[in-house]
Design a protein around this motif. Structure first.
Motif, PDB file in Angstrom:
ATOM      1  N   SER A 268      48.731  31.801  63.265  1.00  0.00           N
ATOM      2  CA  SER A 268      47.729  30.569  63.010  1.00  0.00           C
ATOM      3  C   SER A 268      47.162  31.354  62.497  1.00  0.00           C
ATOM      4  O   SER A 268      45.071  30.945  62.566  1.00  0.00           O
ATOM      5  N   TYR A 269      47.018  32.970  63.027  1.00  0.00           N
ATOM      6  CA  TYR A 269      45.315  34.069  62.166  1.00  0.00           C
ATOM      7  C   TYR A 269      44.889  33.672  61.202  1.00  0.00           C
ATOM      8  O   TYR A 269      43.350  33.789  60.858  1.00  0.00           O
TER       9      TYR A 269
ATOM     10  N   LYS B 266      43.196  30.423  61.084  1.00  0.00           N
ATOM     11  CA  LYS B 266      41.252  30.422  61.385  1.00  0.00           C
ATOM     12  C   LYS B 266      40.650  31.538  61.098  1.00  0.00           C
ATOM     13  O   LYS B 266      39.418  32.055  60.822  1.00  0.00           O
TER      14      LYS B 266
END
Length: 528
Positions: free
Chosen positions: A367-368, A371
């Motif tokens: 999910s980096y 984000k």
């Protein structure tokens, strides 16, 4: 007269009478100058031989009979005081010249003619070598190898020295060969002030200081800070608070983030003493000798100061704080031209950052990517679904995808990217991380240069193209959050440079040698 052989295959000739002296000088000069391009005296290569050789006929240049003449005396004084030019007297044969002068009359019965001629030749080489070094420095700028290509010097530099010799005004010849830059002149002035006042910068060097100080090292630090006027010996606060306040003052002097702690830059500041500060000024003067004439308009970035200045006809038209590369990701020294700016740019992540920083972060948490507003690109810049990529299989040596950060205010390049051609892949840009501009020590990037006052800079770049763009136009483009490429009507030269000492009408400013470039030069120049 009498003679013995020397290692140079030139006889050591001694005479008793003035008549014999003249005869032997006439004999020895062509003996020493019989080579076409190289002359070595006692294993010392006279690198300016071809420039001073034409000045000789049958007479010496710096001596009258067996005594130094007024020109020779002036030159010897200039060599001894060459530190006032930021040079090192010993590198201009000073010891060898004095030894030969002492040998001329060491025997009261005889005059050593060989030493006399050697002293004269050494003085000639010193004269031209100082002139060359004042003009373009002692090193090739790209490799820090000793400068031996005198073709890089200003046209007619040797004629200036010949004229100075003929008129007897040697110092004027030296002064006319120096750089004409304002900052060089001011550095030279500040150097003279320090050399003439031995009480200045009488501080102790503390080479090895760490946070786990012994009581002895702590006392050394206190003593040094007290000498510099930073430690308040009358304070009623406890020792730790008083010491922190003193360190804070030291940090402000060196433009280090004033946190009162012994970080790496503060440790470096504590290693300076009078000699090292003098050498730092000399290194800055050396770097100014490498510069050529600047254009009427240009942007100048001094890396150790973390500051950009825009000049127009020698007038400062704008300034801005910048963030430069970390010591392990250094911003390069370069000269280029900004030819366009890109509003709302993508950030195409360099391979080194992708493999060393982003890939490990993604492998910990995919999910980096979301984000941080990244896209993953495959062949032909096709955007891939990052949730379906086998991240665990990829390594720093095998990463078949690329990362690109979407446009927007959260993009690492910020709102505007200023492009200039260079082989290092660096550029000037806004940033979404503004916090570093509030700090003093701004070596925080991967090599590119982050600009605080990017709006003012963009306005300046389009100022002369009012037909196509105005200040209001930029504000519209900034508000749209759409990518827009603006080619400049006239490219702006940009220079990144490295000056840890700066002088102007406000006085001398010293900066920490963040990349240790001065230290490298000092090790080469002062090693002997």
């Amino acid at each position: 007269s009498c003679s013995t052989e020397t290692k140079d295959d030139i006889k050591t000739i001694k005479v008793k009478t003035p008549q014999d002296l003249d005869k032997e000088i006439i004999y020895l000069i062509p003996e020493f100058l019989k080579h076409d391009s190289i002359l070595s005296l006692d294993s010392i290569n006279l690198s300016c031989y071809k420039f001073f050789k034409p000045l000789y006929s049958s007479n010496l240049l710096w001596f009258e009979k067996s005594n130094i003449n007024s020109k020779g005396d002036s030159l010897l004084t200039l060599i001894e005081k060459s530190l006032y030019y930021g040079l090192i007297p010993q590198q201009y044969h000073l010891a060898e010249i004095k030894n030969n002068i002492d040998s001329i009359h060491s025997n009261k019965e005889f005059t050593n003619v060989t030493s006399l001629v050697k002293a004269d030749l050494l003085l000639s080489d010193a004269y031209f070598l100082i002139g060359a070094h004042l003009n373009k420095g002692r090193f090739y700028t790209d490799s820090l190898l000793l400068q031996t290509n005198f073709n890089k010097l200003d046209k007619g530099w040797d004629s200036v020295l010949v004229n100075g010799f003929n008129t007897g005004n040697l110092k004027a010849a030296f002064d006319s060969l120096e750089p004409k830059f304002y900052n060089y002149r001011m550095l030279k002035h500040e150097l003279a002030v320090i050399l003439n006042n031995t009480s200045l910068f009488q501080i102790d060097s503390i080479p090895f200081v760490c946070e786990k100080d012994s009581l002895k090292k702590r006392q050394l630090i206190v003593n040094s800070l007290t000498k510099q006027g930073f430690y308040d010996t009358t304070s009623t606060s406890n020792d730790s608070i008083t010491l922190a306040k003193a360190i804070n003052k030291l940090q402000k002097k060196w433009f280090i983030q004033p946190d009162g702690k012994l970080g790496k830059y503060t440790t470096q500041a504590l290693s300076y003493n009078r000699e090292k500060i003098i050498r730092q000024i000399c290194m800055a003067m050396e770097r100014w000798r490498w510069e050529n004439k600047f254009p009427d308009k240009y942007a100048f970035i001094n890396i150790p100061a973390f500051w950009l200045t825009v000049f127009e006809k020698d007038t400062v038209v704008m300034q801005s704080a910048v963030v430069c590369g970390k010591p392990d990701h250094q911003t390069p020294i370069l000269k280029s031209k900004i030819d366009h700016m890109l509003i709302y740019p993508y950030w195409n992540v360099p391979v080194s950052i992708a493999t060393k920083e982003i890939l490990p972060a993604v492998q910990r948490d995919t999910s980096y990517i979301r984000k941080k507003n990244f896209e993953v690109l495959g062949g032909k810049d096709k955007v891939l679904d990052y949730t379906k990529i086998p991240w665990k299989k990829y390594t720093k040596d095998y990463l078949p995808v690329r990362f690109r950060q979407r446009i927007g205010e959260e993009n690492s390049l910020g709102v505007v990217k200023f492009n200039f051609n260079n082989p290092f892949g660096v550029y000037l840009h806004d940033t979404n991380s503004k916090r570093y501009f509030k700090t003093s020590s701004r070596a925080q990037s991967h090599g590119c240069i982050r600009l605080e006052n990017f709006v003012d800079f963009a306005d300046f770049l389009i100022r002369d193209d009012s037909v196509h763009y105005r200040h209001d136009s930029l504000q519209v483009y900034f508000a749209k959050q759409e990518q827009k490429k603006i080619r400049l009507k006239k490219a702006l030269p940009i220079y990144t440079r490295y000056y840890t000492a700066h002088a102007d009408s406000t006085g001398l400013k010293l900066y920490i040698d963040v990349y240790r470039k001065d230290e490298e030069m000092m090790n080469l120049i002062y090693k002997n």
